[in-house]
Motif scaffolding. Structure first.
Motif, PDB file in Angstrom:
ATOM      1  N   GLY A  92       0.791  -1.221   0.000  1.00  0.00           N
ATOM      2  CA  GLY A  92       0.000   0.000   0.000  1.00  0.00           C
ATOM      3  C   GLY A  92       0.824   1.272   0.000  1.00  0.00           C
ATOM      4  O   GLY A  92       0.316   2.347   0.348  1.00  0.00           O
ATOM      5  N   ILE A  93       2.093   1.169  -0.392  1.00  0.00           N
ATOM      6  CA  ILE A  93       2.942   2.362  -0.488  1.00  0.00           C
ATOM      7  C   ILE A  93       2.533   3.148  -1.734  1.00  0.00           C
ATOM      8  O   ILE A  93       2.447   2.577  -2.824  1.00  0.00           O
ATOM      9  N   PRO A  94       2.267   4.441  -1.623  1.00  0.00           N
ATOM     10  CA  PRO A  94       1.849   5.225  -2.791  1.00  0.00           C
ATOM     11  C   PRO A  94       2.890   5.176  -3.912  1.00  0.00           C
ATOM     12  O   PRO A  94       4.087   5.338  -3.670  1.00  0.00           O
ATOM     13  N   ILE A  95       2.417   4.934  -5.124  1.00  0.00           N
ATOM     14  CA  ILE A  95       3.271   4.874  -6.310  1.00  0.00           C
ATOM     15  C   ILE A  95       3.001   6.123  -7.137  1.00  0.00           C
ATOM     16  O   ILE A  95       1.863   6.370  -7.550  1.00  0.00           O
ATOM     17  N   HIS A  96       4.037   6.911  -7.371  1.00  0.00           N
ATOM     18  CA  HIS A  96       3.895   8.192  -8.056  1.00  0.00           C
ATOM     19  C   HIS A  96       4.573   8.140  -9.421  1.00  0.00           C
ATOM     20  O   HIS A  96       5.739   7.755  -9.528  1.00  0.00           O
ATOM     21  N   LEU A  97       3.843   8.540 -10.448  1.00  0.00           N
ATOM     22  CA  LEU A  97       4.372   8.540 -11.816  1.00  0.00           C
ATOM     23  C   LEU A  97       4.764   9.958 -12.206  1.00  0.00           C
ATOM     24  O   LEU A  97       3.973  10.900 -12.068  1.00  0.00           O
ATOM     25  N   ILE A  98       5.993  10.080 -12.700  1.00  0.00           N
ATOM     26  CA  ILE A  98       6.546  11.386 -13.053  1.00  0.00           C
ATOM     27  C   ILE A  98       7.113  11.315 -14.460  1.00  0.00           C
ATOM     28  O   ILE A  98       7.884  10.401 -14.783  1.00  0.00           O
ATOM     29  N   GLU A  99       6.730  12.258 -15.299  1.00  0.00           N
ATOM     30  CA  GLU A  99       7.311  12.342 -16.639  1.00  0.00           C
ATOM     31  C   GLU A  99       8.508  13.280 -16.598  1.00  0.00           C
ATOM     32  O   GLU A  99       8.417  14.398 -16.083  1.00  0.00           O
ATOM     33  N   SER A 100       9.627  12.800 -17.131  1.00  0.00           N
ATOM     34  CA  SER A 100      10.854  13.593 -17.165  1.00  0.00           C
ATOM     35  C   SER A 100      11.216  13.857 -18.618  1.00  0.00           C
ATOM     36  O   SER A 100      11.486  12.925 -19.378  1.00  0.00           O
ATOM     37  N   LEU A 101      11.209  15.124 -19.012  1.00  0.00           N
ATOM     38  CA  LEU A 101      11.444  15.464 -20.409  1.00  0.00           C
ATOM     39  C   LEU A 101      12.239  16.758 -20.497  1.00  0.00           C
ATOM     40  O   LEU A 101      11.828  17.789 -19.950  1.00  0.00           O
ATOM     41  N   ASN A 102      13.391  16.665 -21.156  1.00  0.00           N
ATOM     42  CA  ASN A 102      14.248  17.844 -21.380  1.00  0.00           C
ATOM     43  C   ASN A 102      14.586  18.574 -20.081  1.00  0.00           C
ATOM     44  O   ASN A 102      14.594  19.805 -20.023  1.00  0.00           O
ATOM     45  N   GLY A 103      14.852  17.802 -19.037  1.00  0.00           N
ATOM     46  CA  GLY A 103      15.293  18.390 -17.779  1.00  0.00           C
ATOM     47  C   GLY A 103      14.186  18.841 -16.853  1.00  0.00           C
ATOM     48  O   GLY A 103      14.456  19.290 -15.734  1.00  0.00           O
ATOM     49  N   THR A 104      12.938  18.746 -17.298  1.00  0.00           N
ATOM     50  CA  THR A 104      11.806  19.168 -16.474  1.00  0.00           C
ATOM     51  C   THR A 104      10.938  17.967 -16.128  1.00  0.00           C
ATOM     52  O   THR A 104      10.614  17.148 -16.993  1.00  0.00           O
ATOM     53  N   CYS A 105      10.564  17.860 -14.865  1.00  0.00           N
ATOM     54  CA  CYS A 105       9.686  16.785 -14.405  1.00  0.00           C
ATOM     55  C   CYS A 105       8.261  17.304 -14.258  1.00  0.00           C
ATOM     56  O   CYS A 105       8.042  18.430 -13.791  1.00  0.00           O
ATOM     57  N   THR A 106       7.297  16.477 -14.648  1.00  0.00           N
ATOM     58  CA  THR A 106       5.880  16.787 -14.459  1.00  0.00           C
ATOM     59  C   THR A 106       5.246  15.645 -13.682  1.00  0.00           C
ATOM     60  O   THR A 106       5.349  14.478 -14.076  1.00  0.00           O
ATOM     61  N   TYR A 107       4.605  15.980 -12.574  1.00  0.00           N
ATOM     62  CA  TYR A 107       3.964  14.951 -11.758  1.00  0.00           C
ATOM     63  C   TYR A 107       2.633  14.568 -12.389  1.00  0.00           C
ATOM     64  O   TYR A 107       1.740  15.396 -12.560  1.00  0.00           O
ATOM     65  N   LEU A 108       2.490  13.274 -12.747  1.00  0.00           N
ATOM     66  CA  LEU A 108       1.279  12.786 -13.406  1.00  0.00           C
ATOM     67  C   LEU A 108       0.253  12.235 -12.433  1.00  0.00           C
ATOM     68  O   LEU A 108      -0.908  12.082 -12.783  1.00  0.00           O
ATOM     69  N   GLY A 109       0.684  11.885 -11.213  1.00  0.00           N
ATOM     70  CA  GLY A 109      -0.283  11.443 -10.220  1.00  0.00           C
ATOM     71  C   GLY A 109       0.054  10.109  -9.594  1.00  0.00           C
ATOM     72  O   GLY A 109       1.109   9.527  -9.832  1.00  0.00           O
TER      73      GLY A 109
END
Length: 306
Positions: A92-109
């Protein structure tokens, strides 16, 4: 001391800043952080293409996100980070998906592992020469996630492709693992589909399959039958038990809705081995769904909604 996860879907940041805040490995695409209380997955579209993962990775037509496992040489193994992801999900540990593109990360949820947890697919090694086995994990979004395509259907970006129906195999489906209950269910459903398809053809009906695809998403959604001469899109289930009827209702109404959005509206229909209970028959009828089942003489009957 652990912190609440500090990002919301859509937030952008530098990876180094995130690791300074909650820890975790800067070098790996899969890592624990925040004192082991969160698990991070980094998706880099450029690296995916470099390692041959782009064939599998990304957002899928069914709303899930496919994510390739760790390991760039030889067959991937269920060890280290790959097993760590499975254990994080189990605990039950939260799994976080992050997009990493051209040096910038975006949190997807936040995501959980779906069913099945993963599939084994083929991809070249890091040198691009040898085909090897990789794990492709199925991630399912939960409450806190970013969906840039909430207006997908409203924008009309649904496309369909029709092909000739091919009877599914069922005779040999249990030979490799006769104790597998999932395979037993698949065998029963495939047999039902094969027999119903044969019934339609023997009565002069053209039997087709249809695939729905969506702009920007991988994969397709495929109903079990597409019968233009009857105007039916059909979802088959191996049993008339309530759990299967509930699944069939949701799926076939979605297919009917997609057919309308595609500009080729079809009537939803459910195929089961026997007549469901009276209350389920009433529900199916009220929803405008055609029922298909065998009668006591083992003949298929098609009952349009009244």
């Amino acid at each position: 001391m652990s912190l609440m996860f500090p990002y919301s879907p859509g937030d952008q940041f530098k990876r180094a800043d995130m690791h300074d805040l909650i820890g975790g490995s800067f070098r790996h695409g899969m890592t624990k952080c925040n004192g082991g209380n969160d698990y991070l997955l980094f998706h880099d579209p450029k690296n995916s293409k470099k390692f041959g993962y782009d064939k599998w990775e990304g957002k899928q037509a069914d709303g899930s996100f496919h994510y390739s496992g760790q390991g760039t040489l030889g067959n991937q193994k269920l060890t280290r980070a790959n097993m760590g992801l499975i254990k994080a999900n189990e605990q039950g540990i939260p799994i976080h998906l992050i997009e990493s593109l051209n040096g910038t990360c975006t949190y997807l949820g936040q995501y959980i592992l779906g069913d099945p947890t993963f599939s084994v697919e083929k991809a070249p090694d890091v040198k691009g020469h040898v085909e090897r086995d990789i794990f492709v994990f199925k991630l399912v979004p939960i409450a806190n996630y970013m969906d840039a395509d909430l207006s997908l259907h409203l924008n009309g970006r649904v496309e369909g492709a029709t092909t000739f129906w091919v009877p599914p195999t069922f005779e040999t489906i249990l030979l490799s693992d006769p104790a597998n209950s999932r395979k037993q269910i698949d065998r029963v459903e495939n047999k039902l589909q094969a027999e119903f398809g044969g019934y339609l053809i023997s009565n002069g009906h053209e039997v087709l399959t249809h695939s729905f695809s969506f702009e920007g998403l991988r994969g397709t959604l495929k109903p079990d039958f597409w019968i233009p001469c009857l105007g039916l899109v059909v979802e088959a289930k191996p049993s008339n038990a309530r759990e299967f009827i509930r699944l069939a209702i949701g799926q076939v109404l979605d297919y009917a809705n997609l057919s309308k959005l595609e500009g080729n509206p079809m009537i939803p229909a459910i195929l089961v081995p026997n007549r469901p209970t009276a209350d389920l028959c009433s529900l199916i009828n009220d929803l405008g769904i055609t029922m298909i089942f065998r009668n006591r003489n083992n003949q298929f009957e098609i009952h349009p909604a009244k």
